[in-house]
Write an enzyme that holds these catalytic residues in place. Structure first.
Site, mmCIF file in Angstrom:
data_model
loop_
_atom_site.group_PDB
_atom_site.id
_atom_site.type_symbol
_atom_site.label_atom_id
_atom_site.label_comp_id
_atom_site.label_asym_id
_atom_site.label_seq_id
_atom_site.Cartn_x
_atom_site.Cartn_y
_atom_site.Cartn_z
ATOM 1 N N HIS A 136 0.804 -1.230 0.000
ATOM 2 C CA HIS A 136 0.000 0.000 0.000
ATOM 3 C C HIS A 136 0.841 1.287 0.000
ATOM 4 O O HIS A 136 0.546 2.240 0.733
ATOM 5 C CB HIS A 136 -0.941 0.019 1.205
ATOM 6 C CG HIS A 136 -2.009 -1.040 1.175
ATOM 7 N ND1 HIS A 136 -2.551 -1.541 0.020
ATOM 8 C CD2 HIS A 136 -2.668 -1.688 2.201
ATOM 9 C CE1 HIS A 136 -3.475 -2.447 0.314
ATOM 10 N NE2 HIS A 136 -3.562 -2.566 1.630
ATOM 11 N N HIS A 210 -9.893 1.875 0.381
ATOM 12 C CA HIS A 210 -9.708 0.802 1.358
ATOM 13 C C HIS A 210 -10.738 0.890 2.493
ATOM 14 O O HIS A 210 -10.389 0.775 3.671
ATOM 15 C CB HIS A 210 -8.266 0.872 1.898
ATOM 16 C CG HIS A 210 -7.743 -0.432 2.401
ATOM 17 N ND1 HIS A 210 -8.092 -0.943 3.623
ATOM 18 C CD2 HIS A 210 -6.907 -1.337 1.851
ATOM 19 C CE1 HIS A 210 -7.474 -2.106 3.796
ATOM 20 N NE2 HIS A 210 -6.761 -2.363 2.738
ATOM 21 N N GLU A 348 -11.766 -3.968 -2.717
ATOM 22 C CA GLU A 348 -10.840 -2.955 -3.232
ATOM 23 C C GLU A 348 -10.641 -3.171 -4.725
ATOM 24 O O GLU A 348 -9.931 -4.089 -5.143
ATOM 25 C CB GLU A 348 -9.482 -3.085 -2.532
ATOM 26 C CG GLU A 348 -9.545 -3.119 -1.023
ATOM 27 C CD GLU A 348 -8.286 -3.770 -0.432
ATOM 28 O OE1 GLU A 348 -7.182 -3.539 -0.944
ATOM 29 O OE2 GLU A 348 -8.424 -4.522 0.528
HETATM 30 C C1 BGC Z 1 -4.643 -6.530 2.101
HETATM 31 C C2 BGC Z 1 -4.366 -7.266 3.392
HETATM 32 C C3 BGC Z 1 -3.740 -6.299 4.354
HETATM 33 C C4 BGC Z 1 -4.660 -5.143 4.565
HETATM 34 C C5 BGC Z 1 -4.053 -4.113 5.463
HETATM 35 C C6 BGC Z 1 -5.543 -5.392 2.394
HETATM 36 O O1 BGC Z 1 -5.751 -4.647 1.252
HETATM 37 O O2 BGC Z 1 -5.226 -7.369 1.156
HETATM 38 O O3 BGC Z 1 -3.505 -8.360 3.158
HETATM 39 O O4 BGC Z 1 -3.460 -6.927 5.580
HETATM 40 O O5 BGC Z 1 -4.948 -4.528 3.337
HETATM 41 O O6 BGC Z 1 -5.019 -3.337 5.996
#
Ligand code: BGC
Length: 384
Positions: A136, A210, A348
């Protein structure tokens, strides 16, 4: 005459201060409004909270820190509104957050293997903030940035346009990236998100929202009884560290088959390697192999007790379905609520994980002169 002009000017000032779109005379926006309030200060900059409302009782709150949706109130089948996204009460909690609650994840949402990728003859190294991978956007991704914000009004929608320029080399990514994310609440009870980005050097981009949803109400319990359909007949299996193997595998015959709606909890405990790696659902589902021109239905979720329904439509080729498996028990949420393991799910819409290292996946490379864009809409209704 002077009296009329005075009244006219006073009315203009009132509209400007109130920001109420319904007062602007735009018939398509009857009953819709935007208000702006102070939310806090960080790094010497003020953060604002925008509240968008439509005439049907839907209310969205957005801050320009992290481009975060802090609250989303939607009526249930009896008309009672409740907040259906996980969030916090204060800016300080968003600054400390490590679960990406409600944010825009970027510059590259999801994982990049070992925090490395190559473009042309250059190799780029990124933070390994989710060992052994990059996740991310790194240590201070787009979820930790202060965005510029302006109010948006058009017929049938009110919104907030957020812009952020990510400097060349920020978090290790090449190219200055001018990013724009517009959230709009429509009179059809949709939260529409339009994303775009342009670069001055070849780079990679993958943006997503998210939000953690719980259609029974945030903080009301787990999400296992929600019924989910995902319009995907394939997914991208991963290895143990959640990096795709490169294979495009059929969902048929696996717990990942959501082509017909089923309760999220039905197969979440199944004995399957993909479920053990993510400690539940945490997979990228393949919607198509190239971005579409207009948003198409990717997923539909319904919650039997409240009757709330959410549909997700997107132009993106993939959608990561994550069941909040890494949310700790007893996490303090907004409005005095506590969040536990699996009390929110994310859908997402994005490109596939680790695309910069996967030649067989739809490309996430952006070159100067081209525009990255994607649109994802979360549409709400009720049934039953
Ligand atoms: C991911 C997860 C991750 C999470 C963190 C998600 O988008 O798929 O693996 O732990 O984000 O908040």
């Amino acid at each position: 005459m002077r009296g009329h002009i005075g009244t006219f000017i006073a009315a203009l000032v009132a509209v400007a201060l109130c920001g109420c779109a319904g007062l602007t005379g735009n018939a398509g926006n009857t009953g819709m409004s935007i208000t702006k309030a102070a939310y806090g200060t960080t790094e010497g900059e003020e953060v604002a909270l925008y509240t968008l409302k439509n005439a049907n009782g839907v209310e969205v709150q957005i801050i320009n820190y992290g481009a975060i949706v802090t609250s989303l109130k939607v009526p249930d089948r009896s008309g009672k509104s409740d907040n259906i996204v996980l969030g916090y009460d204060t800016l300080e909690e968003y600054i400390a957050d490590d679960a990406y609650l409600g944010c825009i994840a970027g510059r590259y949402a999801n994982r990049i293997a070992n925090g490395r990728f190559t473009l042309g003859s250059s190799e780029y190294t990124l933070a390994v903030n989710n060992p052994p991978n990059h996740l991310h956007g790194g240590k201070a991704g787009f979820n930790k940035k202060i965005w510029d914000a302006e109010e948006v009004r058009r017929s049938g929608a009110v919104g907030v346009r957020l812009t952020f320029t990510s400097a060349d080399g920020e978090e290790g990514y090449p190219g200055t990236l001018d990013t724009e994310v517009t959230y709009e609440l429509t009179k059809e009870n949709e939260l529409r998100i339009d994303y775009s980005a342009e670069t001055d050097k070849q780079t990679v981009v993958n943006l997503t929202h998210h939000g953690y949803f719980n259609l029974a109400g945030a903080g009301s319990g787990d999400i296992l009884k929600h019924e989910l359909m995902i319009a995907a007949d394939r997914y991208t299996p991963t290895g143990e560290s959640m990096i795709p193997t490169g294979e495009l595998a059929p969902v048929e015959g696996t717990p990942l088959d959501f082509r017909e709606a089923k309760p999220i909890g039905r197969d979440i405990g199944a004995d399957h390697p993909q479920l053990s790696y993510g400690k539940g659902f945490d997979q990228n589902f393949i919607l198509k192999l190239a971005p579409g021109k207009s948003p198409e239905l990717a997923a539909r979720v319904s919650e039997p007790a409240s009757g709330r329904v959410m549909e997700v439509l997107t132009t993106e080729p993939g959608i990561q379905f994550y069941t909040g498996n890494f949310l700790p028990n007893g996490k303090k949420g907004r409005d005095g609520k506590t969040y536990n393991h699996r009390t929110g799910f994310c859908l997402e819409a994005q490109h596939f994980p680790d695309s910069p290292n996967q030649p067989g996946f739809p490309t996430t490379v952006l070159i100067p002169g081209r525009k990255y864009s994607q649109t994802t809409t979360y549409r709400f209704s009720t049934e039953g």
